[in-house]
Design a protein around this motif. Structure first.
Motif, PDB file in Angstrom:
ATOM      1  N   GLU A  79       0.870  -1.183   0.000  1.00  0.00           N
ATOM      2  CA  GLU A  79       0.000   0.000   0.000  1.00  0.00           C
ATOM      3  C   GLU A  79       0.900   1.224   0.000  1.00  0.00           C
ATOM      4  O   GLU A  79       1.952   1.222   0.636  1.00  0.00           O
ATOM      5  CB  GLU A  79      -0.867   0.034   1.262  1.00  0.00           C
ATOM      6  CG  GLU A  79      -1.863  -1.082   1.362  1.00  0.00           C
ATOM      7  CD  GLU A  79      -2.604  -1.085   2.697  1.00  0.00           C
ATOM      8  OE1 GLU A  79      -3.714  -1.634   2.716  1.00  0.00           O
ATOM      9  OE2 GLU A  79      -2.076  -0.559   3.696  1.00  0.00           O
ATOM     10  N   ARG A  80       0.448   2.255  -0.722  1.00  0.00           N
ATOM     11  CA  ARG A  80       1.168   3.534  -0.703  1.00  0.00           C
ATOM     12  C   ARG A  80       0.276   4.566  -0.046  1.00  0.00           C
ATOM     13  O   ARG A  80      -0.928   4.608  -0.297  1.00  0.00           O
ATOM     14  CB  ARG A  80       1.537   3.975  -2.120  1.00  0.00           C
ATOM     15  CG  ARG A  80       2.669   3.158  -2.698  1.00  0.00           C
ATOM     16  CD  ARG A  80       3.068   3.651  -4.061  1.00  0.00           C
ATOM     17  NE  ARG A  80       2.160   3.096  -5.067  1.00  0.00           N
ATOM     18  CZ  ARG A  80       2.335   3.192  -6.369  1.00  0.00           C
ATOM     19  NH1 ARG A  80       3.374   3.837  -6.850  1.00  0.00           N
ATOM     20  NH2 ARG A  80       1.483   2.657  -7.214  1.00  0.00           N
ATOM     21  N   SER A  81       0.892   5.381   0.793  1.00  0.00           N
ATOM     22  CA  SER A  81       0.141   6.447   1.454  1.00  0.00           C
ATOM     23  C   SER A  81       1.031   7.681   1.549  1.00  0.00           C
ATOM     24  O   SER A  81       2.241   7.615   1.327  1.00  0.00           O
ATOM     25  CB  SER A  81      -0.302   5.989   2.846  1.00  0.00           C
ATOM     26  OG  SER A  81       0.829   5.662   3.633  1.00  0.00           O
ATOM     27  N   VAL A  82       0.413   8.794   1.896  1.00  0.00           N
ATOM     28  CA  VAL A  82       1.153  10.047   2.072  1.00  0.00           C
ATOM     29  C   VAL A  82       1.796  10.017   3.452  1.00  0.00           C
ATOM     30  O   VAL A  82       1.182   9.583   4.430  1.00  0.00           O
ATOM     31  CB  VAL A  82       0.197  11.253   1.928  1.00  0.00           C
ATOM     32  CG1 VAL A  82       0.924  12.543   2.244  1.00  0.00           C
ATOM     33  CG2 VAL A  82      -0.390  11.295   0.527  1.00  0.00           C
ATOM     34  N   SER A  83       3.036  10.463   3.509  1.00  0.00           N
ATOM     35  CA  SER A  83       3.760  10.506   4.782  1.00  0.00           C
ATOM     36  C   SER A  83       3.067  11.453   5.752  1.00  0.00           C
ATOM     37  O   SER A  83       2.607  12.527   5.368  1.00  0.00           O
ATOM     38  CB  SER A  83       5.204  10.981   4.544  1.00  0.00           C
ATOM     39  OG  SER A  83       5.834  11.268   5.769  1.00  0.00           O
ATOM     40  N   GLY A  84       3.006  11.069   7.025  1.00  0.00           N
ATOM     41  CA  GLY A  84       2.411  11.922   8.050  1.00  0.00           C
ATOM     42  C   GLY A  84       3.247  13.155   8.342  1.00  0.00           C
ATOM     43  O   GLY A  84       2.735  14.160   8.836  1.00  0.00           O
ATOM     44  N   GLN A  89       5.827  13.388   0.326  1.00  0.00           N
ATOM     45  CA  GLN A  89       6.492  12.086   0.339  1.00  0.00           C
ATOM     46  C   GLN A  89       5.478  10.957   0.477  1.00  0.00           C
ATOM     47  O   GLN A  89       4.550  11.045   1.264  1.00  0.00           O
ATOM     48  CB  GLN A  89       7.475  12.048   1.514  1.00  0.00           C
ATOM     49  CG  GLN A  89       8.470  10.945   1.417  1.00  0.00           C
ATOM     50  CD  GLN A  89       9.511  11.082   2.519  1.00  0.00           C
ATOM     51  OE1 GLN A  89       9.505  10.271   3.429  1.00  0.00           O
ATOM     52  NE2 GLN A  89      10.359  12.090   2.447  1.00  0.00           N
ATOM     53  N   ARG A  90       5.707   9.886  -0.296  1.00  0.00           N
ATOM     54  CA  ARG A  90       4.846   8.711  -0.206  1.00  0.00           C
ATOM     55  C   ARG A  90       5.567   7.612   0.548  1.00  0.00           C
ATOM     56  O   ARG A  90       6.767   7.436   0.421  1.00  0.00           O
ATOM     57  CB  ARG A  90       4.454   8.235  -1.601  1.00  0.00           C
ATOM     58  CG  ARG A  90       3.659   9.331  -2.337  1.00  0.00           C
ATOM     59  CD  ARG A  90       3.093   8.857  -3.593  1.00  0.00           C
ATOM     60  NE  ARG A  90       1.964   7.971  -3.310  1.00  0.00           N
ATOM     61  CZ  ARG A  90       1.172   7.485  -4.226  1.00  0.00           C
ATOM     62  NH1 ARG A  90       1.349   7.800  -5.475  1.00  0.00           N
ATOM     63  NH2 ARG A  90       0.181   6.684  -3.919  1.00  0.00           N
ATOM     64  N   VAL A  91       4.792   6.857   1.322  1.00  0.00           N
ATOM     65  CA  VAL A  91       5.330   5.744   2.090  1.00  0.00           C
ATOM     66  C   VAL A  91       4.784   4.451   1.484  1.00  0.00           C
ATOM     67  O   VAL A  91       3.597   4.360   1.165  1.00  0.00           O
ATOM     68  CB  VAL A  91       4.917   5.853   3.581  1.00  0.00           C
ATOM     69  CG1 VAL A  91       5.351   4.632   4.358  1.00  0.00           C
ATOM     70  CG2 VAL A  91       5.505   7.123   4.189  1.00  0.00           C
ATOM     71  N   VAL A  92       5.654   3.462   1.333  1.00  0.00           N
ATOM     72  CA  VAL A  92       5.266   2.152   0.814  1.00  0.00           C
ATOM     73  C   VAL A  92       5.296   1.182   1.988  1.00  0.00           C
ATOM     74  O   VAL A  92       6.270   1.148   2.742  1.00  0.00           O
ATOM     75  CB  VAL A  92       6.248   1.660  -0.274  1.00  0.00           C
ATOM     76  CG1 VAL A  92       5.823   0.302  -0.808  1.00  0.00           C
ATOM     77  CG2 VAL A  92       6.356   2.676  -1.395  1.00  0.00           C
ATOM     78  N   ALA A  93       4.209   0.405   2.151  1.00  0.00           N
ATOM     79  CA  ALA A  93       4.125  -0.548   3.260  1.00  0.00           C
ATOM     80  C   ALA A  93       3.668  -1.908   2.759  1.00  0.00           C
ATOM     81  O   ALA A  93       2.811  -1.999   1.869  1.00  0.00           O
ATOM     82  CB  ALA A  93       3.162  -0.030   4.319  1.00  0.00           C
ATOM     83  N   LEU A  94       4.231  -2.952   3.361  1.00  0.00           N
ATOM     84  CA  LEU A  94       3.780  -4.311   3.082  1.00  0.00           C
ATOM     85  C   LEU A  94       2.387  -4.508   3.659  1.00  0.00           C
ATOM     86  O   LEU A  94       2.093  -4.015   4.748  1.00  0.00           O
ATOM     87  CB  LEU A  94       4.697  -5.328   3.770  1.00  0.00           C
ATOM     88  CG  LEU A  94       5.997  -5.701   3.107  1.00  0.00           C
ATOM     89  CD1 LEU A  94       6.808  -6.613   4.022  1.00  0.00           C
ATOM     90  CD2 LEU A  94       5.758  -6.373   1.778  1.00  0.00           C
ATOM     91  N   THR A  95       1.551  -5.228   2.948  1.00  0.00           N
ATOM     92  CA  THR A  95       0.248  -5.637   3.478  1.00  0.00           C
ATOM     93  C   THR A  95       0.425  -7.031   4.080  1.00  0.00           C
ATOM     94  O   THR A  95       1.459  -7.676   3.853  1.00  0.00           O
ATOM     95  CB  THR A  95      -0.793  -5.711   2.346  1.00  0.00           C
ATOM     96  OG1 THR A  95      -0.365  -6.726   1.423  1.00  0.00           O
ATOM     97  CG2 THR A  95      -0.959  -4.372   1.633  1.00  0.00           C
ATOM     98  N   PRO A  96      -0.560  -7.542   4.810  1.00  0.00           N
ATOM     99  CA  PRO A  96      -0.464  -8.926   5.285  1.00  0.00           C
ATOM    100  C   PRO A  96      -0.254  -9.911   4.125  1.00  0.00           C
ATOM    101  O   PRO A  96       0.537 -10.856   4.239  1.00  0.00           O
ATOM    102  CB  PRO A  96      -1.799  -9.152   5.997  1.00  0.00           C
ATOM    103  CG  PRO A  96      -2.168  -7.779   6.499  1.00  0.00           C
ATOM    104  CD  PRO A  96      -1.713  -6.839   5.393  1.00  0.00           C
TER     105      PRO A  96
END
Length: 145
Positions: A79-84, A89-96
């Motif tokens: 998943e990509r989201s906007v950095s807090g 900046q976009r943040v990339v995170a692993l999903t389950p």
């Protein structure tokens, strides 16, 4: 020395076959080598990171990284989201699902490693690793001349 036993072609053939067998295992999961690398890198680094850091690690164009991540998002692996802290900046995170796929990919990697070392003793495997490290060092040293 007989040309069939020349080190360069033998190393090239080994590298080609090792990559081919690994890619065949990854294709069972519908994964490209780049996607597998992204999953592994994310897991090794806490499961999420700025997209910019991932771009630097992959050493490819931003459009290429976006394409890789687009496919991975479609598969539900990241998943990509906007950095807090920085809206640019976009943040990339692993999903389950991405974490599960990374574990499957790791198992496939271990299977390929076992295939490479099949029939070798532990000592022979370590000797091969040491010799290959020396060859890599020699070639990298020549590259930097």
């Amino acid at each position: 020395m007989h040309c069939g036993n020349a080190l360069g072609p033998m190393l090239g053939r080994c590298a080609h076959l090792a990559r081919e067998r690994m890619d065949a295992r990854m294709s069972r999961f519908g994964m490209t080598p780049a996607q597998t690398h992204v999953l592994r890198y994310l897991r090794q680094n806490g499961g999420q990171m700025p997209q910019r850091e991932l771009l630097e690690n992959l050493k490819v164009k931003p459009s290429t990284v976006n394409g890789i991540l687009d496919r991975m998002e479609e598969k539900g692996l990241v998943e990509r989201s906007v950095s807090g802290t920085d809206a640019r900046q976009r943040v990339v995170a692993l999903t389950p699902a991405g974490l599960e796929r990374e574990a499957e990919a790791k198992q496939s990697f271990l299977e390929a490693e076992a295939l490479i070392a099949k029939g070798l003793t532990e000592k022979e495997t370590e000797t091969l690793r040491t010799l290959l490290e020396r060859v890599i060092h020699n070639l990298e040293e020549d590259r930097n001349l």
